[in-house]
Write a protein that holds these residues in place. Structure first.
Motif, PDB file in Angstrom:
ATOM      1  N   GLU A  77      59.921  28.177  38.503  1.00 43.47           N
ATOM      2  CA  GLU A  77      59.387  29.261  37.673  1.00 43.47           C
ATOM      3  C   GLU A  77      59.991  29.316  36.270  1.00 43.47           C
ATOM      4  OE1 GLU A  77      62.187  31.260  40.736  1.00 43.47           O
ATOM      5  OE2 GLU A  77      60.696  29.676  40.762  1.00 43.47           O
ATOM      6  N   TYR A  78      61.071  28.582  36.013  1.00 38.49           N
ATOM      7  CA  TYR A  78      61.704  28.579  34.690  1.00 38.49           C
ATOM      8  C   TYR A  78      61.231  27.430  33.792  1.00 38.49           C
ATOM      9  CZ  TYR A  78      65.137  31.944  36.501  1.00 38.49           C
ATOM     10  OH  TYR A  78      65.751  33.044  37.039  1.00 38.49           O
ATOM     11  N   ILE A  79      60.507  26.477  34.335  1.00 35.80           N
ATOM     12  CA  ILE A  79      60.125  25.293  33.568  1.00 35.80           C
ATOM     13  C   ILE A  79      59.352  25.665  32.303  1.00 35.80           C
ATOM     14  CG2 ILE A  79      58.741  23.170  33.554  1.00 35.80           C
ATOM     15  CD1 ILE A  79      59.499  22.822  36.521  1.00 35.80           C
ATOM     16  N   ASP A  80      58.326  26.480  32.415  1.00 35.66           N
ATOM     17  CA  ASP A  80      57.515  26.846  31.254  1.00 35.66           C
ATOM     18  C   ASP A  80      58.340  27.616  30.226  1.00 35.66           C
ATOM     19  OD1 ASP A  80      54.956  26.951  29.861  1.00 35.66           O
ATOM     20  OD2 ASP A  80      55.011  29.105  30.304  1.00 35.66           O
ATOM     21  N   PHE A  81      59.196  28.520  30.684  1.00 37.80           N
ATOM     22  CA  PHE A  81      60.039  29.304  29.781  1.00 37.80           C
ATOM     23  C   PHE A  81      60.982  28.388  29.003  1.00 37.80           C
ATOM     24  CE2 PHE A  81      63.914  31.760  28.878  1.00 37.80           C
ATOM     25  CZ  PHE A  81      63.357  32.754  28.074  1.00 37.80           C
ATOM     26  N   ILE A  82      61.645  27.471  29.711  1.00 38.88           N
ATOM     27  CA  ILE A  82      62.566  26.536  29.050  1.00 38.88           C
ATOM     28  C   ILE A  82      61.800  25.699  28.031  1.00 38.88           C
ATOM     29  CG2 ILE A  82      64.000  24.481  29.416  1.00 38.88           C
ATOM     30  CD1 ILE A  82      64.805  25.777  32.154  1.00 38.88           C
ATOM     31  N   ASN A  83      60.618  25.231  28.401  1.00 40.18           N
ATOM     32  CA  ASN A  83      59.793  24.450  27.484  1.00 40.18           C
ATOM     33  C   ASN A  83      59.488  25.245  26.215  1.00 40.18           C
ATOM     34  OD1 ASN A  83      58.130  22.266  26.614  1.00 40.18           O
ATOM     35  ND2 ASN A  83      56.343  23.398  27.318  1.00 40.18           N
ATOM     36  N   LYS A  84      59.116  26.491  26.350  1.00 38.88           N
ATOM     37  CA  LYS A  84      58.783  27.318  25.186  1.00 38.88           C
ATOM     38  C   LYS A  84      60.007  27.572  24.304  1.00 38.88           C
ATOM     39  CE  LYS A  84      54.620  29.688  26.701  1.00 38.88           C
ATOM     40  NZ  LYS A  84      54.166  28.878  27.781  1.00 38.88           N
ATOM     41  N   ILE A  85      61.165  27.786  24.906  1.00 33.98           N
ATOM     42  CA  ILE A  85      62.391  28.008  24.129  1.00 33.98           C
ATOM     43  C   ILE A  85      62.757  26.754  23.345  1.00 33.98           C
ATOM     44  CG2 ILE A  85      64.884  28.426  24.289  1.00 33.98           C
ATOM     45  CD1 ILE A  85      63.147  30.951  24.635  1.00 33.98           C
ATOM     46  N   ILE A  86      62.729  25.598  23.992  1.00 31.63           N
ATOM     47  CA  ILE A  86      63.071  24.342  23.312  1.00 31.63           C
ATOM     48  C   ILE A  86      62.069  24.055  22.200  1.00 31.63           C
ATOM     49  CG2 ILE A  86      63.380  21.845  23.588  1.00 31.63           C
ATOM     50  CD1 ILE A  86      65.673  23.637  24.771  1.00 31.63           C
ATOM     51  N   GLY A 110      61.662  21.093  16.435  1.00 36.75           N
ATOM     52  CA  GLY A 110      62.150  19.728  16.420  1.00 36.75           C
ATOM     53  C   GLY A 110      63.383  19.458  17.266  1.00 36.75           C
ATOM     54  N   LEU A 111      63.856  20.454  18.013  1.00 37.63           N
ATOM     55  CA  LEU A 111      65.075  20.263  18.803  1.00 37.63           C
ATOM     56  C   LEU A 111      64.874  19.250  19.924  1.00 37.63           C
ATOM     57  CD1 LEU A 111      68.011  21.000  19.414  1.00 37.63           C
ATOM     58  CD2 LEU A 111      67.165  22.910  20.786  1.00 37.63           C
ATOM     59  N   GLY A 112      63.758  19.327  20.603  1.00 31.17           N
ATOM     60  CA  GLY A 112      63.531  18.407  21.707  1.00 31.17           C
ATOM     61  C   GLY A 112      62.155  18.565  22.312  1.00 31.17           C
ATOM     62  N   ASN A 113      61.839  17.685  23.234  1.00 30.15           N
ATOM     63  CA  ASN A 113      60.585  17.723  23.984  1.00 30.15           C
ATOM     64  C   ASN A 113      60.903  17.778  25.457  1.00 30.15           C
ATOM     65  OD1 ASN A 113      58.657  17.361  21.805  1.00 30.15           O
ATOM     66  ND2 ASN A 113      59.551  15.331  21.598  1.00 30.15           N
ATOM     67  N   VAL A 114      60.218  18.664  26.157  1.00 30.44           N
ATOM     68  CA  VAL A 114      60.438  18.842  27.593  1.00 30.44           C
ATOM     69  C   VAL A 114      59.353  18.095  28.355  1.00 30.44           C
ATOM     70  CG1 VAL A 114      60.606  20.522  29.470  1.00 30.44           C
ATOM     71  CG2 VAL A 114      61.516  21.087  27.206  1.00 30.44           C
ATOM     72  N   ARG A 115      59.777  17.333  29.342  1.00 30.34           N
ATOM     73  CA  ARG A 115      58.868  16.621  30.242  1.00 30.34           C
ATOM     74  C   ARG A 115      59.210  17.027  31.671  1.00 30.34           C
ATOM     75  NH1 ARG A 115      56.609  15.900  26.122  1.00 30.34           N
ATOM     76  NH2 ARG A 115      56.351  13.961  24.997  1.00 30.34           N
ATOM     77  N   ASN A 159      74.158  23.765  22.920  1.00 33.99           N
ATOM     78  CA  ASN A 159      74.232  25.206  22.661  1.00 33.99           C
ATOM     79  C   ASN A 159      73.012  25.939  23.207  1.00 33.99           C
ATOM     80  OD1 ASN A 159      76.733  25.054  21.375  1.00 33.99           O
ATOM     81  ND2 ASN A 159      75.819  24.765  19.361  1.00 33.99           N
ATOM     82  N   ALA A 160      71.830  25.368  23.050  1.00 32.96           N
ATOM     83  CA  ALA A 160      70.605  25.989  23.566  1.00 32.96           C
ATOM     84  C   ALA A 160      70.656  26.087  25.091  1.00 32.96           C
ATOM     85  CB  ALA A 160      69.377  25.204  23.124  1.00 32.96           C
ATOM     86  N   ILE A 161      71.119  25.028  25.741  1.00 35.78           N
ATOM     87  CA  ILE A 161      71.222  25.029  27.203  1.00 35.78           C
ATOM     88  C   ILE A 161      72.251  26.054  27.661  1.00 35.78           C
ATOM     89  CG2 ILE A 161      71.971  23.634  29.188  1.00 35.78           C
ATOM     90  CD1 ILE A 161      70.623  21.220  27.730  1.00 35.78           C
ATOM     91  N   GLU A 162      73.375  26.116  26.969  1.00 39.05           N
ATOM     92  CA  GLU A 162      74.417  27.093  27.322  1.00 39.05           C
ATOM     93  C   GLU A 162      73.915  28.524  27.130  1.00 39.05           C
ATOM     94  OE1 GLU A 162      77.822  28.745  28.747  1.00 39.05           O
ATOM     95  OE2 GLU A 162      77.178  26.653  28.877  1.00 39.05           O
ATOM     96  N   THR A 163      73.150  28.763  26.070  1.00 43.96           N
ATOM     97  CA  THR A 163      72.586  30.094  25.832  1.00 43.96           C
ATOM     98  C   THR A 163      71.619  30.480  26.947  1.00 43.96           C
ATOM     99  OG1 THR A 163      72.845  29.872  23.445  1.00 43.96           O
ATOM    100  CG2 THR A 163      71.248  31.505  24.218  1.00 43.96           C
ATOM    101  N   LEU A 164      70.773  29.544  27.371  1.00 41.46           N
ATOM    102  CA  LEU A 164      69.866  29.819  28.489  1.00 41.46           C
ATOM    103  C   LEU A 164      70.661  30.163  29.744  1.00 41.46           C
ATOM    104  CD1 LEU A 164      67.252  26.985  27.924  1.00 41.46           C
ATOM    105  CD2 LEU A 164      66.781  29.446  27.886  1.00 41.46           C
ATOM    106  N   HIS A 165      71.708  29.410  29.985  1.00 41.09           N
ATOM    107  CA  HIS A 165      72.554  29.658  31.158  1.00 41.09           C
ATOM    108  C   HIS A 165      73.185  31.055  31.088  1.00 41.09           C
ATOM    109  CE1 HIS A 165      75.053  29.100  34.543  1.00 41.09           C
ATOM    110  NE2 HIS A 165      76.055  28.478  33.989  1.00 41.09           N
ATOM    111  N   LYS A 166      73.659  31.446  29.922  1.00 45.78           N
ATOM    112  CA  LYS A 166      74.270  32.772  29.737  1.00 45.78           C
ATOM    113  C   LYS A 166      73.257  33.898  29.917  1.00 45.78           C
ATOM    114  CE  LYS A 166      78.064  31.406  26.726  1.00 45.78           C
ATOM    115  NZ  LYS A 166      78.597  31.447  25.357  1.00 45.78           N
TER     116      LYS A 166
END
Length: 86
Positions: A20-29, A34-39, A62-69
């Motif tokens: 259920e988090y895949i779409d949310f993570i994709n939208k944040i990235i 230009g930070l990255g592409n989610v597959r 930093n983006a991954i750590e922020t999501l984790h927090k």
């Protein structure tokens, strides 16, 4: 600096999350222009890949750590130079 040290290389993060988090993570990235592409590797098991480049590794971490927090289940299984597979 040598030319090899200046060369930008592609990197990939193999991430475990909840389906259920895949779409949310994709939208944040994507929101970080230009930070990255989610597959998605395995939708049912929440396995994704994020592609970025060597200049953006700190920003991606930093983006991954922020999501984790923010209580998004996200675990980096592997962080490596891109193997060339989308």
């Amino acid at each position: 600096m040598k030319n090899a040290e200046k060369q930008i290389k592609s990197w990939e993060y193999i991430i475990q999350t909840k389906k259920e988090y895949i779409d949310f993570i994709n939208k944040i990235i994507e929101a970080y222009d230009g930070l990255g592409n989610v597959r998605t590797i395995d939708n049912q098991n929440g396995l994704i890949k994020i592609l970025t480049n060597s200049c953006l590794l700190d920003d991606m971490d930093n983006a991954i750590e922020t999501l984790h927090k923010k209580n998004i289940e996200i675990e980096v299984l592997e962080r490596r130079e891109w193997l060339g597979v989308l």
